[in-house]
Design a protein around this motif. Structure first.
Motif, mmCIF file in Angstrom:
data_model
loop_
_atom_site.group_PDB
_atom_site.id
_atom_site.type_symbol
_atom_site.label_atom_id
_atom_site.label_comp_id
_atom_site.label_asym_id
_atom_site.label_seq_id
_atom_site.Cartn_x
_atom_site.Cartn_y
_atom_site.Cartn_z
ATOM 1 N N GLY A 1 66.619 -16.000 -106.503
ATOM 2 C CA GLY A 1 67.625 -16.891 -107.090
ATOM 3 C C GLY A 1 67.755 -16.685 -108.583
ATOM 4 N N THR A 2 67.738 -17.803 -109.309
ATOM 5 C CA THR A 2 67.837 -17.703 -110.770
ATOM 6 C C THR A 2 66.441 -17.787 -111.394
ATOM 7 O OG1 THR A 2 68.118 -20.087 -110.935
ATOM 8 C CG2 THR A 2 70.116 -18.785 -110.803
ATOM 9 N N GLU B 1 78.878 -14.761 -109.247
ATOM 10 C CA GLU B 1 78.588 -15.238 -107.887
ATOM 11 C C GLU B 1 77.709 -16.487 -107.878
ATOM 12 O OE1 GLU B 1 77.080 -12.789 -109.403
ATOM 13 O OE2 GLU B 1 75.092 -12.339 -108.594
ATOM 14 N N ARG B 2 77.061 -16.776 -109.021
ATOM 15 C CA ARG B 2 76.245 -17.991 -109.076
ATOM 16 C C ARG B 2 76.964 -19.123 -109.823
ATOM 17 N NH1 ARG B 2 71.420 -15.630 -107.240
ATOM 18 N NH2 ARG B 2 71.009 -13.619 -108.179
ATOM 19 N N PRO C 1 68.088 -15.386 -102.263
ATOM 20 C CA PRO C 1 68.923 -16.218 -103.145
ATOM 21 C C PRO C 1 68.278 -17.548 -103.530
ATOM 22 C CG PRO C 1 69.821 -16.193 -100.904
ATOM 23 C CD PRO C 1 68.714 -15.187 -100.941
ATOM 24 N N GLN D 1 76.858 -13.589 -114.190
ATOM 25 C CA GLN D 1 76.637 -13.729 -112.748
ATOM 26 C C GLN D 1 77.661 -14.650 -112.097
ATOM 27 O OE1 GLN D 1 72.653 -13.573 -111.511
ATOM 28 N NE2 GLN D 1 72.420 -11.909 -112.980
ATOM 29 N N GLU E 1 69.576 -10.523 -100.346
ATOM 30 C CA GLU E 1 70.642 -10.541 -101.353
ATOM 31 C C GLU E 1 70.960 -9.091 -101.664
ATOM 32 O OE1 GLU E 1 70.100 -11.878 -105.439
ATOM 33 O OE2 GLU E 1 70.306 -13.924 -104.761
ATOM 34 N N SER F 1 65.409 -19.738 -105.198
ATOM 35 C CA SER F 1 64.284 -19.682 -106.122
ATOM 36 C C SER F 1 63.044 -20.208 -105.402
ATOM 37 C CB SER F 1 64.568 -20.559 -107.354
ATOM 38 O OG SER F 1 65.726 -20.102 -108.023
ATOM 39 N N HIS G 1 71.771 -18.138 -115.582
ATOM 40 C CA HIS G 1 71.624 -17.684 -114.197
ATOM 41 C C HIS G 1 70.706 -16.478 -114.056
ATOM 42 C CE1 HIS G 1 75.635 -19.759 -114.264
ATOM 43 N NE2 HIS G 1 75.061 -20.359 -113.245
ATOM 44 N N SER G 2 70.054 -16.078 -115.153
ATOM 45 C CA SER G 2 69.349 -14.797 -115.132
ATOM 46 C C SER G 2 67.846 -14.884 -114.887
ATOM 47 C CB SER G 2 69.594 -14.062 -116.451
ATOM 48 O OG SER G 2 68.885 -12.845 -116.447
ATOM 49 N N ARG G 3 67.436 -14.390 -113.727
ATOM 50 C CA ARG G 3 65.993 -14.265 -113.448
ATOM 51 C C ARG G 3 65.378 -13.160 -114.296
ATOM 52 N NH1 ARG G 3 68.018 -12.927 -107.475
ATOM 53 N NH2 ARG G 3 68.737 -10.795 -107.723
#
Ligand code: NCD
Length: 302
Positions: free
Chosen positions: A128-129, A223-224, A106, A221, A50, A108, A163-165
Protein backbone atom coordinates in the motif's frame (compact mmCIF):
# COMPACT_ATOMS: atom_id res chain seq x y z
CA UNK A 1 16.82 -11.58 11.04
CA UNK A 2 14.04 -13.63 9.52
CA UNK A 3 11.84 -11.15 7.64
CA UNK A 4 12.29 -7.81 5.90
CA UNK A 5 9.00 -6.02 6.51
CA UNK A 6 10.13 -2.45 7.15
CA UNK A 7 13.25 -0.38 6.62
CA UNK A 8 13.10 0.15 10.38
CA UNK A 9 13.94 -3.55 10.85
CA UNK A 10 17.53 -2.65 9.93
CA UNK A 11 19.92 -0.98 12.35
CA UNK A 12 23.14 0.60 11.08
CA UNK A 13 25.11 -2.66 11.19
CA UNK A 14 22.40 -4.69 9.46
CA UNK A 15 21.86 -2.06 6.74
CA UNK A 16 25.60 -1.79 6.14
CA UNK A 17 25.85 -5.58 5.91
CA UNK A 18 23.15 -5.63 3.21
CA UNK A 19 24.92 -2.90 1.23
CA UNK A 20 28.33 -4.57 1.54
CA UNK A 21 26.89 -7.95 0.55
CA UNK A 22 25.21 -6.28 -2.44
CA UNK A 23 28.61 -4.94 -3.50
CA UNK A 24 29.93 -8.51 -3.57
CA UNK A 25 26.89 -9.67 -5.51
CA UNK A 26 27.41 -6.87 -8.04
CA UNK A 27 31.00 -7.99 -8.60
CA UNK A 28 29.64 -11.40 -9.47
CA UNK A 29 27.21 -9.98 -12.02
CA UNK A 30 30.14 -8.92 -14.20
CA UNK A 31 31.38 -12.51 -14.46
CA UNK A 32 30.47 -14.72 -17.37
CA UNK A 33 28.66 -17.23 -15.16
CA UNK A 34 26.33 -15.12 -13.04
CA UNK A 35 25.01 -17.88 -10.82
CA UNK A 36 25.75 -18.83 -7.21
CA UNK A 37 24.62 -22.18 -5.76
CA UNK A 38 23.68 -20.64 -2.39
CA UNK A 39 19.89 -21.15 -2.49
CA UNK A 40 19.83 -24.41 -4.42
CA UNK A 41 16.86 -26.49 -3.30
CA UNK A 42 15.03 -23.51 -1.80
CA UNK A 43 11.76 -22.20 -3.14
CA UNK A 44 10.85 -18.54 -3.32
CA UNK A 45 7.34 -17.37 -4.28
CA UNK A 46 6.75 -13.96 -5.80
CA UNK A 47 3.26 -13.08 -4.60
CA UNK A 48 2.12 -9.98 -6.47
CA UNK A 49 -1.33 -8.51 -5.80
CA UNK A 50 -0.41 -5.21 -7.42
CA UNK A 51 1.14 -4.31 -10.76
CA UNK A 52 4.90 -4.25 -11.01
CA UNK A 53 7.55 -4.32 -13.70
CA UNK A 54 10.91 -3.63 -12.07
CA UNK A 55 10.46 -5.03 -8.60
CA UNK A 56 9.03 -8.33 -9.71
CA UNK A 57 11.56 -9.02 -12.46
CA UNK A 58 14.32 -7.86 -10.14
CA UNK A 59 13.35 -10.27 -7.34
CA UNK A 60 12.95 -13.08 -9.85
CA UNK A 61 16.39 -12.45 -11.38
CA UNK A 62 17.95 -12.18 -7.92
CA UNK A 63 16.47 -15.46 -6.70
CA UNK A 64 17.48 -17.26 -9.89
CA UNK A 65 21.06 -15.99 -9.69
CA UNK A 66 21.20 -17.60 -6.27
CA UNK A 67 19.87 -20.87 -7.79
CA UNK A 68 16.54 -20.82 -5.93
CA UNK A 69 13.42 -22.27 -7.52
CA UNK A 70 11.13 -19.35 -8.25
CA UNK A 71 7.35 -19.44 -8.51
CA UNK A 72 5.59 -16.37 -9.82
CA UNK A 73 2.10 -15.84 -8.53
CA UNK A 74 0.02 -12.92 -9.69
CA UNK A 75 -3.40 -12.25 -8.28
CA UNK A 76 -4.72 -11.91 -11.82
CA UNK A 77 -5.58 -15.34 -13.11
CA UNK A 78 -5.37 -16.95 -9.66
CA UNK A 79 -8.03 -17.98 -7.15
CA UNK A 80 -7.78 -14.48 -5.68
CA UNK A 81 -10.12 -13.48 -8.50
CA UNK A 82 -12.50 -16.15 -7.20
CA UNK A 83 -12.47 -14.41 -3.83
CA UNK A 84 -9.79 -16.39 -2.02
CA UNK A 85 -8.45 -14.51 0.99
CA UNK A 86 -4.82 -13.77 1.75
CA UNK A 87 -5.09 -16.18 4.66
CA UNK A 88 -6.12 -19.11 2.48
CA UNK A 89 -3.43 -18.32 -0.06
CA UNK A 90 -0.95 -18.24 2.83
CA UNK A 91 -2.11 -21.62 4.11
CA UNK A 92 -1.64 -23.03 0.61
CA UNK A 93 1.94 -21.72 0.49
CA UNK A 94 2.57 -23.07 3.96
CA UNK A 95 1.29 -26.51 2.93
CA UNK A 96 3.70 -26.50 -0.01
CA UNK A 97 6.72 -25.78 2.17
CA UNK A 98 7.81 -22.48 0.71
CA UNK A 99 11.09 -21.01 2.07
CA UNK A 100 10.57 -17.38 1.18
CA UNK A 101 7.70 -15.15 0.06
CA UNK A 102 8.18 -11.86 -1.73
CA UNK A 103 4.89 -10.00 -1.42
CA UNK A 104 3.46 -6.86 -2.98
CA UNK A 105 -0.03 -5.95 -1.81
CA UNK A 106 -2.31 -2.89 -2.00
CA UNK A 107 -3.07 -3.12 1.74
CA UNK A 108 -0.57 -1.57 4.13
CA UNK A 109 0.51 -4.21 6.65
CA UNK A 110 -0.28 -7.27 4.49
CA UNK A 111 3.32 -8.61 4.70
CA UNK A 112 3.24 -8.37 8.53
CA UNK A 113 -0.02 -10.30 8.62
CA UNK A 114 1.36 -12.91 6.22
CA UNK A 115 4.40 -13.42 8.44
CA UNK A 116 2.07 -14.72 11.15
CA UNK A 117 0.66 -17.40 8.86
CA UNK A 118 3.68 -18.92 7.12
CA UNK A 119 6.97 -20.24 8.44
CA UNK A 120 9.16 -18.93 5.61
CA UNK A 121 10.86 -15.54 5.39
CA UNK A 122 8.68 -12.67 4.19
CA UNK A 123 10.15 -9.87 2.07
CA UNK A 124 7.99 -6.79 1.66
CA UNK A 125 8.05 -5.70 -1.99
CA UNK A 126 5.68 -2.78 -1.39
CA UNK A 127 2.53 -2.70 0.77
CA UNK A 128 0.00 0.00 0.00
CA UNK A 129 1.27 3.41 0.99
CA UNK A 130 3.30 1.92 3.83
CA UNK A 131 6.78 0.64 2.93
CA UNK A 132 9.09 -0.68 0.25
CA UNK A 133 12.31 -1.53 2.10
CA UNK A 134 14.30 -3.10 -0.75
CA UNK A 135 13.71 0.04 -2.83
CA UNK A 136 15.20 2.15 -0.04
CA UNK A 137 18.17 -0.23 0.14
CA UNK A 138 18.84 -0.04 -3.59
CA UNK A 139 18.52 3.73 -3.45
CA UNK A 140 21.03 3.89 -0.58
CA UNK A 141 23.32 1.54 -2.48
CA UNK A 142 23.13 3.81 -5.54
CA UNK A 143 23.89 6.92 -3.47
CA UNK A 144 26.80 5.22 -1.76
CA UNK A 145 28.34 3.99 -5.00
CA UNK A 146 27.95 7.39 -6.71
CA UNK A 147 28.63 9.79 -3.86
CA UNK A 148 30.63 7.90 -1.25
CA UNK A 149 29.56 7.79 2.35
CA UNK A 150 25.94 8.30 3.33
CA UNK A 151 26.60 10.00 6.63
CA UNK A 152 25.78 13.69 6.27
CA UNK A 153 24.51 13.28 2.70
CA UNK A 154 21.71 15.72 1.85
CA UNK A 155 18.80 14.00 0.13
CA UNK A 156 15.65 15.69 -1.19
CA UNK A 157 12.60 13.48 -1.79
CA UNK A 158 10.16 15.31 -4.03
CA UNK A 159 6.51 14.96 -4.98
CA UNK A 160 3.69 12.71 -3.84
CA UNK A 161 5.10 11.90 -0.41
CA UNK A 162 1.61 11.18 0.92
CA UNK A 163 1.05 8.04 -1.16
CA UNK A 164 4.67 6.94 -1.41
CA UNK A 165 5.94 3.82 0.33
CA UNK A 166 9.28 4.58 -1.33
CA UNK A 167 9.50 7.87 0.57
CA UNK A 168 8.59 6.25 3.91
CA UNK A 169 11.15 3.50 3.63
CA UNK A 170 13.81 5.92 2.41
CA UNK A 171 13.25 8.32 5.31
CA UNK A 172 13.64 5.49 7.83
CA UNK A 173 16.69 3.92 6.23
CA UNK A 174 18.47 7.19 5.47
CA UNK A 175 18.04 8.30 9.07
CA UNK A 176 19.66 5.04 10.21
CA UNK A 177 22.51 5.63 7.76
CA UNK A 178 23.04 9.20 8.95
CA UNK A 179 21.81 11.13 5.90
CA UNK A 180 19.69 14.29 6.12
CA UNK A 181 16.35 14.15 4.33
CA UNK A 182 14.19 17.03 3.11
CA UNK A 183 10.69 16.18 1.89
CA UNK A 184 9.35 18.52 -0.78
CA UNK A 185 5.86 18.61 -2.26
CA UNK A 186 2.57 20.47 -2.37
CA UNK A 187 1.00 20.73 1.12
CA UNK A 188 -1.84 18.43 0.02
CA UNK A 189 0.65 15.64 -0.79
CA UNK A 190 2.65 15.86 2.43
CA UNK A 191 1.20 13.56 5.12
CA UNK A 192 -0.40 14.77 8.32
CA UNK A 193 1.97 14.05 11.22
CA UNK A 194 5.08 14.54 9.09
CA UNK A 195 6.50 16.63 11.97
CA UNK A 196 7.22 13.36 13.72
CA UNK A 197 9.27 11.98 10.82
CA UNK A 198 13.05 12.32 11.00
CA UNK A 199 13.04 14.77 8.07
CA UNK A 200 12.67 18.44 7.23
CA UNK A 201 9.72 19.60 5.11
CA UNK A 202 9.71 22.26 2.40
CA UNK A 203 7.11 23.38 -0.13
CA UNK A 204 9.62 25.25 -2.27
CA UNK A 205 11.73 23.04 -4.53
CA UNK A 206 13.89 25.84 -5.96
CA UNK A 207 15.17 26.81 -2.53
CA UNK A 208 16.05 23.20 -1.59
CA UNK A 209 17.96 22.15 -4.72
CA UNK A 210 21.21 24.16 -4.18
CA UNK A 211 21.83 22.29 -0.91
CA UNK A 212 21.09 18.81 -2.24
CA UNK A 213 23.46 15.93 -3.07
CA UNK A 214 20.77 13.55 -4.33
CA UNK A 215 17.30 14.50 -5.51
CA UNK A 216 14.75 11.70 -5.63
CA UNK A 217 11.65 12.37 -7.71
CA UNK A 218 8.47 10.45 -6.85
CA UNK A 219 5.72 9.35 -9.19
CA UNK A 220 2.36 11.03 -8.71
CA UNK A 221 0.23 8.04 -7.65
CA UNK A 222 -3.04 8.82 -9.34
CA UNK A 223 -4.36 5.31 -8.74
CA UNK A 224 -4.30 5.99 -5.00
CA UNK A 225 -6.04 9.37 -5.29
CA UNK A 226 -9.78 9.44 -4.76
CA UNK A 227 -9.91 13.22 -5.13
CA UNK A 228 -7.99 16.10 -6.69
CA UNK A 229 -4.80 16.92 -4.77
CA UNK A 230 -3.56 19.60 -7.14
CA UNK A 231 -5.21 21.85 -9.75
CA UNK A 232 -3.68 20.32 -12.91
CA UNK A 233 -0.75 18.30 -14.21
CA UNK A 234 0.72 21.45 -15.69
CA UNK A 235 0.51 23.35 -12.43
CA UNK A 236 2.11 20.40 -10.61
CA UNK A 237 5.01 20.26 -13.08
CA UNK A 238 5.52 23.98 -12.90
CA UNK A 239 6.02 23.88 -9.14
CA UNK A 240 7.44 20.41 -8.47
CA UNK A 241 8.65 18.98 -11.77
CA UNK A 242 12.39 18.58 -12.37
CA UNK A 243 13.22 20.31 -15.63
CA UNK A 244 16.49 21.60 -17.08
CA UNK A 245 16.19 24.98 -15.42
CA UNK A 246 15.90 23.35 -11.98
CA UNK A 247 18.75 20.93 -12.65
CA UNK A 248 21.03 23.98 -13.00
CA UNK A 249 20.20 24.88 -9.38
CA UNK A 250 21.74 21.61 -8.15
CA UNK A 251 25.40 21.38 -7.15
CA UNK A 252 27.58 19.96 -9.94
CA UNK A 253 28.06 16.57 -8.24
CA UNK A 254 24.39 15.97 -7.40
CA UNK A 255 22.60 12.93 -8.78
CA UNK A 256 19.01 12.63 -10.00
CA UNK A 257 17.00 9.59 -8.92
CA UNK A 258 13.56 8.09 -9.56
CA UNK A 259 12.27 4.68 -8.45
CA UNK A 260 10.21 4.24 -11.63
CA UNK A 261 7.78 3.99 -13.20
CA UNK A 262 8.16 7.67 -14.10
CA UNK A 263 5.69 9.90 -15.83
CA UNK A 264 7.88 11.79 -18.24
CA UNK A 265 6.82 15.40 -18.54
CA UNK A 266 4.99 15.36 -15.20
CA UNK A 267 7.43 14.93 -12.31
CA UNK A 268 10.51 14.78 -14.49
CA UNK A 269 11.37 16.18 -17.94
CA UNK A 270 12.44 13.52 -20.47
CA UNK A 271 15.83 15.16 -21.10
CA UNK A 272 16.52 15.20 -17.35
CA UNK A 273 15.56 11.54 -16.94
CA UNK A 274 17.92 10.58 -19.76
CA UNK A 275 20.80 12.86 -18.73
CA UNK A 276 24.16 11.49 -17.49
CA UNK A 277 23.37 12.69 -13.97
CA UNK A 278 20.30 10.54 -13.80
CA UNK A 279 20.83 7.22 -12.00
CA UNK A 280 17.42 5.80 -12.93
CA UNK A 281 18.71 2.87 -15.00
CA UNK A 282 21.56 2.25 -12.55
CA UNK A 283 19.02 2.00 -9.71
CA UNK A 284 17.32 -0.86 -11.57
CA UNK A 285 20.62 -2.69 -12.06
CA UNK A 286 21.55 -2.16 -8.40
CA UNK A 287 18.15 -3.52 -7.40
CA UNK A 288 19.15 -7.02 -8.49
CA UNK A 289 22.35 -6.98 -6.39
CA UNK A 290 20.53 -5.59 -3.36
CA UNK A 291 17.72 -8.17 -3.59
CA UNK A 292 20.28 -10.95 -4.00
CA UNK A 293 21.89 -9.70 -0.80
CA UNK A 294 18.54 -9.67 1.03
CA UNK A 295 17.56 -13.16 -0.13
CA UNK A 296 21.02 -14.46 0.68
CA UNK A 297 21.05 -12.98 4.19
CA UNK A 298 17.48 -14.02 5.03
CA UNK A 299 17.34 -17.48 3.42
CA UNK A 300 20.99 -18.41 3.08
CA UNK A 301 21.51 -19.70 6.60
CA UNK A 302 20.73 -23.29 7.42
C1 NCD B 1 7.43 2.18 -6.74
C2 NCD B 1 6.38 1.39 -6.02
O1 NCD B 1 5.79 0.47 -6.56
O2 NCD B 1 6.19 1.70 -4.87
N1 NCD B 1 8.00 1.58 -7.83
C3 NCD B 1 8.97 0.63 -7.68
O3 NCD B 1 8.83 -0.34 -6.96
N2 NCD B 1 10.11 0.81 -8.35
C4 NCD B 1 7.03 3.58 -6.97
C5 NCD B 1 5.78 3.87 -7.74
O4 NCD B 1 4.97 3.01 -8.06
O5 NCD B 1 5.61 5.04 -8.05
Amino acid sequence: MKHLLSAADLDLDAATLVLDTATEMAAMASREVKKLPTLRGRTVVNLFYEDSTRTRISFETAAKRLSADVINFSAKGSSVEKGESLKDTALTLQAMGIDGVVIRHPASGAPNTLSQWVDGSILNAGDGTHEHPTQALLDAYTMRSRLGQLKGLRVAIVGDVLHSRVARSNVLLLRTLGAEVTLVGPPTLVPVGVEDWPATVSYDLDSVLPGTDAVMMLRVQRERMGQAYFPSAREYSRRYGLDNRRVKLLPEHAIIMHPGPMIRGMEIAPEVADSPRSTIVEQVANGVSVRMACLYLLLGGK
